[in-house]
Scaffold this motif. Structure first.
Motif, mmCIF file in Angstrom:
data_model
loop_
_atom_site.group_PDB
_atom_site.id
_atom_site.type_symbol
_atom_site.label_atom_id
_atom_site.label_comp_id
_atom_site.label_asym_id
_atom_site.label_seq_id
_atom_site.Cartn_x
_atom_site.Cartn_y
_atom_site.Cartn_z
ATOM 1 N N UNK A 220 25.408 3.376 54.640
ATOM 2 C CA UNK A 220 24.392 4.447 54.733
ATOM 3 C C UNK A 220 24.061 4.520 56.192
ATOM 4 N N UNK A 221 24.160 5.967 56.492
ATOM 5 C CA UNK A 221 23.687 6.211 57.846
ATOM 6 C C UNK A 221 22.636 6.971 57.940
ATOM 7 N N UNK A 222 21.855 6.658 58.737
ATOM 8 C CA UNK A 222 20.229 7.164 58.958
ATOM 9 C C UNK A 222 20.572 7.876 60.556
ATOM 10 N N UNK A 223 20.003 9.245 60.379
ATOM 11 C CA UNK A 223 20.422 9.976 61.678
ATOM 12 C C UNK A 223 19.451 10.981 61.672
ATOM 13 N N UNK A 224 18.916 11.644 62.654
ATOM 14 C CA UNK A 224 17.984 12.828 62.842
ATOM 15 C C UNK A 224 18.471 13.968 61.750
ATOM 16 N N UNK A 225 19.761 13.933 61.658
ATOM 17 C CA UNK A 225 20.072 15.097 60.971
ATOM 18 C C UNK A 225 20.380 14.987 59.292
ATOM 19 N N UNK B 38 25.482 12.603 63.459
ATOM 20 C CA UNK B 38 24.703 12.389 64.988
ATOM 21 C C UNK B 38 24.255 13.577 65.591
ATOM 22 N N UNK B 39 23.129 13.224 66.388
ATOM 23 C CA UNK B 39 22.835 14.433 67.357
ATOM 24 C C UNK B 39 21.470 13.945 67.773
ATOM 25 N N UNK B 40 21.000 14.723 68.813
ATOM 26 C CA UNK B 40 19.766 14.479 69.335
ATOM 27 C C UNK B 40 18.728 14.705 68.427
ATOM 28 N N UNK C 280 40.685 9.389 61.359
ATOM 29 C CA UNK C 280 41.152 9.926 62.906
ATOM 30 C C UNK C 280 40.481 10.796 63.692
ATOM 31 N N UNK C 281 39.896 11.546 63.003
ATOM 32 C CA UNK C 281 39.173 12.768 63.595
ATOM 33 C C UNK C 281 37.794 12.376 63.757
ATOM 34 N N UNK C 282 37.472 11.320 63.916
ATOM 35 C CA UNK C 282 36.070 11.000 64.121
ATOM 36 C C UNK C 282 35.273 11.682 65.229
ATOM 37 N N UNK C 283 35.860 12.200 66.111
ATOM 38 C CA UNK C 283 35.315 12.907 67.220
ATOM 39 C C UNK C 283 34.661 14.310 66.620
ATOM 40 N N UNK C 284 35.353 14.738 65.618
ATOM 41 C CA UNK C 284 35.011 15.888 64.892
ATOM 42 C C UNK C 284 33.812 15.857 63.908
ATOM 43 N N UNK C 285 34.074 14.755 63.101
ATOM 44 C CA UNK C 285 33.005 14.587 61.766
ATOM 45 C C UNK C 285 31.814 13.816 62.275
ATOM 46 N N UNK C 286 31.708 12.975 63.416
ATOM 47 C CA UNK C 286 30.703 12.193 63.516
ATOM 48 C C UNK C 286 29.386 13.067 63.864
ATOM 49 N N UNK C 287 29.524 14.164 64.889
ATOM 50 C CA UNK C 287 28.451 15.075 65.116
ATOM 51 C C UNK C 287 27.769 15.708 63.932
ATOM 52 N N UNK C 288 28.309 15.670 62.845
ATOM 53 C CA UNK C 288 28.049 16.245 61.785
ATOM 54 C C UNK C 288 26.655 15.203 61.327
ATOM 55 N N UNK D 87 27.928 4.666 67.904
ATOM 56 C CA UNK D 87 27.884 6.392 67.861
ATOM 57 C C UNK D 87 26.262 6.848 68.382
ATOM 58 N N UNK D 88 26.462 7.474 69.539
ATOM 59 C CA UNK D 88 24.918 8.202 69.961
ATOM 60 C C UNK D 88 24.407 9.024 69.075
ATOM 61 N N UNK D 89 23.051 8.976 68.830
ATOM 62 C CA UNK D 89 22.365 9.812 68.119
ATOM 63 C C UNK D 89 22.356 9.153 66.593
ATOM 64 N N UNK D 90 22.660 8.106 66.406
ATOM 65 C CA UNK D 90 22.335 7.400 65.110
ATOM 66 C C UNK D 90 21.223 6.400 65.062
ATOM 67 N N UNK D 91 20.303 6.569 64.230
ATOM 68 C CA UNK D 91 19.111 5.788 64.164
ATOM 69 C C UNK D 91 19.625 4.294 63.940
#
Length: 294
Positions: free
Chosen positions: A137-142, A232-234, A222-230, A117-121
């Motif tokens: 454990x997901x590390x991301x800018x958000x 991940x992000x620039x 199945x709705x990963x396109x919806x919740x991954x931006x929560x 996923x783009x935008x994930x450290x």
């Protein structure tokens, strides 16, 4: 090529993922292996009979087409393929580990999608605590997120119909609490948001929504396109988790996983040593008892 990406690393932090080493050292894998060993030891005669009967059938069919080498090779290949796939599934079914193994496969699929996923450290999977793991454990800018993945195989009409939903939510919250406490012990005071991912063919239809239930985000895989931006992000100046802080957190989490893995391996070795000692001591004890009776 997935093994090459595992070695090279994922995300901006390029975190490697020792997929199979982590799986072998987990408490779940040890439990599944113990079940398999018990099954083989208790039913080895019946299983041997099945293997011999299958081998005789393969030899009989191949002998019947011995005048056609290509057909004979096809028959043997079909039997070997059926033995490999069917045998694995059959053992997982009769030792009661089938659902656990399917669930672990679903957890791996979720982790693989997060790593790309783009935008994930970076993503650290299978962070082990006592008798339970934080799946990812997901590390991301958000921020930092602790994911609990639950595979559902019985079709659910809605979220409220999901069996044991409150328990699953509690487990997701517990994983986030443990992760936050671990990071605080190393001087990283960042909140960890719990996320419950419902996956598999029985996951309810959330209609692309992210449900907030008592502070736990509930999503459908199945709705990963919806919740991954929560998550991940620039990057931005006011980002919740800077890259240098994420790098420190990742380093501590990876070190913790490695130490727990070493601890688990030492426990397994100690248990095997005790079992070997008991097996060596059993004949000696029997001889002493026999001598005393005489």
């Amino acid at each position: 090529m997935r093994w090459l990406r595992d070695r090279r690393g994922y995300g901006q932090l390029r975190l490697p993922y020792p997929r199979y080493r982590s799986r072998r050292s987990s408490w779940l894998e040890q439990d599944l292996r113990a079940r398999r060993r018990h099954l083989l030891r208790a039913n080895w005669r019946d299983l041997t009979t099945l293997v011999v009967a299958f081998a005789l059938a393969a030899v009989s069919f191949s002998y019947g087409v011995r005048e056609h080498p290509q057909l004979q090779a096809g028959v043997l290949g079909a039997f070997l393929g059926a033995a490999a796939v069917g045998g694995t599934g059959f053992l997982a079914l009769i030792d009661g580990s089938l659902l656990a193994r399917l669930g672990r496969s679903v957890e791996s699929d979720v982790g693989d999608e997060l790593r790309t996923t783009d935008g994930v450290y970076g993503v650290i999977s299978a962070v082990p605590f006592e008798r339970f793991d934080v799946d990812h454990v997901v590390l991301a800018p958000k921020g930092c997120f602790a994911l609990e993945v639950k595979a559902l195989f019985g079709r659910q009409q809605s979220l409220e119909d999901t069996y044991g939903l409150d328990s699953k939510v509690h487990q997701a919250r517990q994983g986030a609490t443990k992760t936050a406490a671990l990071l605080r012990s190393h001087g990283i005071h960042k909140p960890v948001r719990p996320v419950l991912v419902l996956a598999g063919p029985g996951a309810p239809n959330l209609q692309g929504q992210v449900v907030d239930r008592a502070g736990v985000l509930i999503v459908a895989f199945r709705d990963s396109d919806t919740w991954r931006p929560v998550m991940a992000g620039p990057t931005s100046p006011d980002q919740a988790l800077p890259l240098d802080t994420a790098a420190k957190a990742a380093g501590h989490l990876v070190t913790f996983c490695e130490r727990r893995e070493q601890h688990q391996r030492s426990k397994v070795q100690q248990r095997r040593s005790r079992q070997a000692g008991l097996q060596r001591g059993a004949p000696e004890t029997q001889r002493k008892l026999s001598g005393g009776r005489r």
